[in-house]
Enzyme design. Structure first.
Site, PDB file in Angstrom:
ATOM      1  N   LYS A   6     -65.176 -17.001  30.143  1.00  0.00           N
ATOM      2  CA  LYS A   6     -63.972 -17.427  29.322  1.00  0.00           C
ATOM      3  C   LYS A   6     -63.167 -15.663  28.846  1.00  0.00           C
ATOM      4  CE  LYS A   6     -64.939 -20.747  26.048  1.00  0.00           C
ATOM      5  NZ  LYS A   6     -65.820 -21.564  24.892  1.00  0.00           N
ATOM      6  N   LYS A  53     -65.537 -29.866  34.823  1.00  0.00           N
ATOM      7  CA  LYS A  53     -65.717 -30.046  33.726  1.00  0.00           C
ATOM      8  C   LYS A  53     -64.739 -30.282  33.501  1.00  0.00           C
ATOM      9  CE  LYS A  53     -67.017 -27.373  30.329  1.00  0.00           C
ATOM     10  NZ  LYS A  53     -67.415 -26.552  29.401  1.00  0.00           N
ATOM     11  N   LYS A  73     -61.128 -28.831  27.438  1.00  0.00           N
ATOM     12  CA  LYS A  73     -59.744 -28.955  26.224  1.00  0.00           C
ATOM     13  C   LYS A  73     -58.523 -28.318  27.280  1.00  0.00           C
ATOM     14  CE  LYS A  73     -63.229 -28.953  22.074  1.00  0.00           C
ATOM     15  NZ  LYS A  73     -63.387 -28.195  21.444  1.00  0.00           N
TER      16      LYS A  73
HETATM   17  P1  TYM Z   1     -67.476 -27.391  21.663  1.00  0.00           P
HETATM   18  O1  TYM Z   1     -67.426 -27.396  20.640  1.00  0.00           O
HETATM   19  O2  TYM Z   1     -66.591 -26.527  23.272  1.00  0.00           O
HETATM   20  O3  TYM Z   1     -68.105 -28.873  22.697  1.00  0.00           O
HETATM   21  C1  TYM Z   1     -68.778 -29.582  21.469  1.00  0.00           C
HETATM   22  C2  TYM Z   1     -69.560 -30.183  22.586  1.00  0.00           C
HETATM   23  O4  TYM Z   1     -69.716 -30.773  23.714  1.00  0.00           O
HETATM   24  C3  TYM Z   1     -70.993 -30.527  24.581  1.00  0.00           C
HETATM   25  N1  TYM Z   1     -69.142 -30.853  25.738  1.00  0.00           N
HETATM   26  C4  TYM Z   1     -69.708 -31.575  26.621  1.00  0.00           C
HETATM   27  N2  TYM Z   1     -70.594 -32.145  26.671  1.00  0.00           N
HETATM   28  C5  TYM Z   1     -70.353 -33.114  27.623  1.00  0.00           C
HETATM   29  N3  TYM Z   1     -69.853 -33.012  29.455  1.00  0.00           N
HETATM   30  C6  TYM Z   1     -68.386 -31.988  29.031  1.00  0.00           C
HETATM   31  N4  TYM Z   1     -67.763 -32.149  29.785  1.00  0.00           N
HETATM   32  C7  TYM Z   1     -68.413 -31.399  27.626  1.00  0.00           C
HETATM   33  N5  TYM Z   1     -67.515 -30.855  27.323  1.00  0.00           N
HETATM   34  C8  TYM Z   1     -68.008 -29.921  25.972  1.00  0.00           C
HETATM   35  C9  TYM Z   1     -70.881 -29.667  23.991  1.00  0.00           C
HETATM   36  O5  TYM Z   1     -71.997 -29.046  25.214  1.00  0.00           O
HETATM   37  C10 TYM Z   1     -70.942 -29.142  22.908  1.00  0.00           C
HETATM   38  O6  TYM Z   1     -71.931 -29.705  22.654  1.00  0.00           O
HETATM   39  N6  TYM Z   1     -70.926 -23.317  21.293  1.00  0.00           N
HETATM   40  C11 TYM Z   1     -70.751 -24.425  21.080  1.00  0.00           C
HETATM   41  C12 TYM Z   1     -70.390 -25.241  19.608  1.00  0.00           C
HETATM   42  C13 TYM Z   1     -71.560 -24.436  18.515  1.00  0.00           C
HETATM   43  C14 TYM Z   1     -72.922 -24.822  18.820  1.00  0.00           C
HETATM   44  C15 TYM Z   1     -73.336 -23.988  17.837  1.00  0.00           C
HETATM   45  C16 TYM Z   1     -73.711 -25.896  19.050  1.00  0.00           C
HETATM   46  C17 TYM Z   1     -71.834 -23.565  17.590  1.00  0.00           C
HETATM   47  N7  TYM Z   1     -72.350 -23.461  16.946  1.00  0.00           N
HETATM   48  C18 TYM Z   1     -74.442 -24.083  18.006  1.00  0.00           C
HETATM   49  C19 TYM Z   1     -75.287 -26.156  18.490  1.00  0.00           C
HETATM   50  C20 TYM Z   1     -75.604 -25.844  17.698  1.00  0.00           C
HETATM   51  C21 TYM Z   1     -69.374 -25.493  21.835  1.00  0.00           C
HETATM   52  O7  TYM Z   1     -68.257 -24.237  22.086  1.00  0.00           O
HETATM   53  O8  TYM Z   1     -68.987 -26.570  21.466  1.00  0.00           O
END
Ligand code: TYM
Length: 354
Positions: free
Chosen positions: A115, A217, A220
């Site tokens: 990032k 992957k 977004k």
């Molecule tokens: P975020 O907002 O980027 O994504 C949300 C969730 O979607 C999953 N994800 C995917 N799973 C499978 N294939 C993909 N291509 C894909 N893209 C995204 C992510 O793994 C996530 O589960 N850091 C986290 C948010 C967060 C969090 C937490 C999660 C903050 N605090 C505490 C769990 C526990 C994030 O940026 O997710």
């Protein structure tokens, strides 16, 4: 040996459109887990500031993730749905974790490297400390299980490292206060205040890949909208994107072994399996030997069948922001009560006077 009470926690950032990866990797699992578990699901709005400080559409983004949670079937009365900024204890515990985590640990985080890009000096301090806030999100409730996509694995390992170091560093304070619980780490029993969180990453689509390139992957931030299916896409868009999805010229194999070296085929079969709550092997026993000209229309029908009702319900919910805000306020209050209990104990363990 006593054990931590099982508690599921997960979060989704309110940045950009939710896509099929977010749904299959995370939200669909959230829904399944609520049947047999106590669950807390969070719209992590404070995390959204780490890459970009100003978001003109922050309120809409927060409401839209909440609407997706509700539309997918999460019950905000039985469980807790809220946005992170309503519970300041997350930030308070994150500060303590900033002092527990070591710079060497943070330097290994591949998501920060991706990032921050080439100009790392210009990345925010928040982006660097992001995994520490993520550990606090989970551990401020002493949650034990975290459903996420495969890309979050390293962050959850860091959360375990932070929990372990806190437990060891404050061992002499935790034991006499009786606040900890005996857990087994390997063969060793340890008296721990924070649990070792368990990632829940399995399933047929832990990492949903781009529809244009099976080695990247689904995300977004991909400039091509054809690379992903958004939860707000209508039937026509879903159908067009799957029809145009990259494939190879061969028929589908009958065994999962045959998906090796065929990333696009593997991805589409994984998506089908996750949408149908089946294994990849089940899907191949039905479609093995068939061409994509047969498989893709079946995938389109299934994707529309699953996603259209969610899409319609999200749109309906978004027309009543007052209702969504009330859900978040109610969840926020319940989450705050739980988090404050942990923080009082943490303050005592650390020795802050209160
Ligand atoms: P975020 O907002 O980027 O994504 C949300 C969730 O979607 C999953 N994800 C995917 N799973 C499978 N294939 C993909 N291509 C894909 N893209 C995204 C992510 O793994 C996530 O589960 N850091 C986290 C948010 C967060 C969090 C937490 C999660 C903050 N605090 C505490 C769990 C526990 C994030 O940026 O997710």
């Amino acid at each position: 040996m006593t054990e931590f009470k099982p508690l599921v926690f997960s979060g989704v950032q309110p940045t950009g459109n939710l896509h099929l990866g977010n749904y299959l990797g995370a939200i669909r699992k959230f829904v399944a887990l609520q049947e047999n578990n106590d669950c807390i699901y969070c719209v992590v709005d404070m995390h959204a500031l780490t890459a970009q400080l100003v978001h003109e559409d922050m309120p809409t983004q927060i409401r839209s993730i909440t609407a997706a949670f509700l539309a997918a079937g999460i019950d905000p009365k039985k469980h807790i749905v809220f946005n992170q900024s309503q519970v300041p204890q997350h930030a308070e515990l994150a500060w303590i974790f900033n002092c527990v985590a070591r710079i060497g640990w943070m330097n290994r985080m591949t998501q920060f490297k991706d990032k921050a890009g080439k100009d790392r000096e210009q990345a925010s301090l928040g982006l660097y400390a992001y995994p520490s806030l993520m550990a606090a999100d989970i551990l401020v409730y002493r949650a034990t299980h975290v459903p996420v996509g495969d890309d979050q694995k390293q962050h959850l390992e860091l959360a375990r490292d932070i929990a372990m170091k806190f437990n060891l560093d404050f061992h002499d304070k935790i034991v006499p206060t009786g606040l900890g619980i005996d857990i087994k780490v390997g063969e060793e029993p340890v008296h721990a205040y924070f649990p070792m969180v368990e990632p829940l990453i399995d399933g047929p689509a832990p990492r949903v890949m781009s529809l244009k390139d099976g080695t990247k992957k689904m995300s977004k931030s991909d400039p091509s909208d054809l690379s992903r299916i958004n939860l707000m896409d209508d039937q026509e868009a879903i159908s067009k994107k799957i029809r145009k999805a990259k494939t190879d010229p061969d028929a589908l194999p009958s065994e999962t072994e045959g998906l090796k070296g065929r990333p696009e085929a593997d991805n589409l079969v994984g998506i089908f399996a996750a949408l149908a709550d089946k294994s990849k092997a089940d899907v191949l026993s039905e479609f093995g030997g068939q061409q994509f000209s047969v498989f893709k229309p079946a995938l389109i029908d299934l994707a529309v069948e699953v996603l259209a009702p969610i899409n319609a319900e999200m749109r309906r919910l978004m027309e009543d922001p007052g209702h969504i805000d009330a859900v978040l306020r109610d969840g926020g209050e319940r989450a705050r009560n739980r988090a404050e209990k942990t923080m009082n104990e943490v303050r005592d363990i650390i020795g802050f006077v209160r």
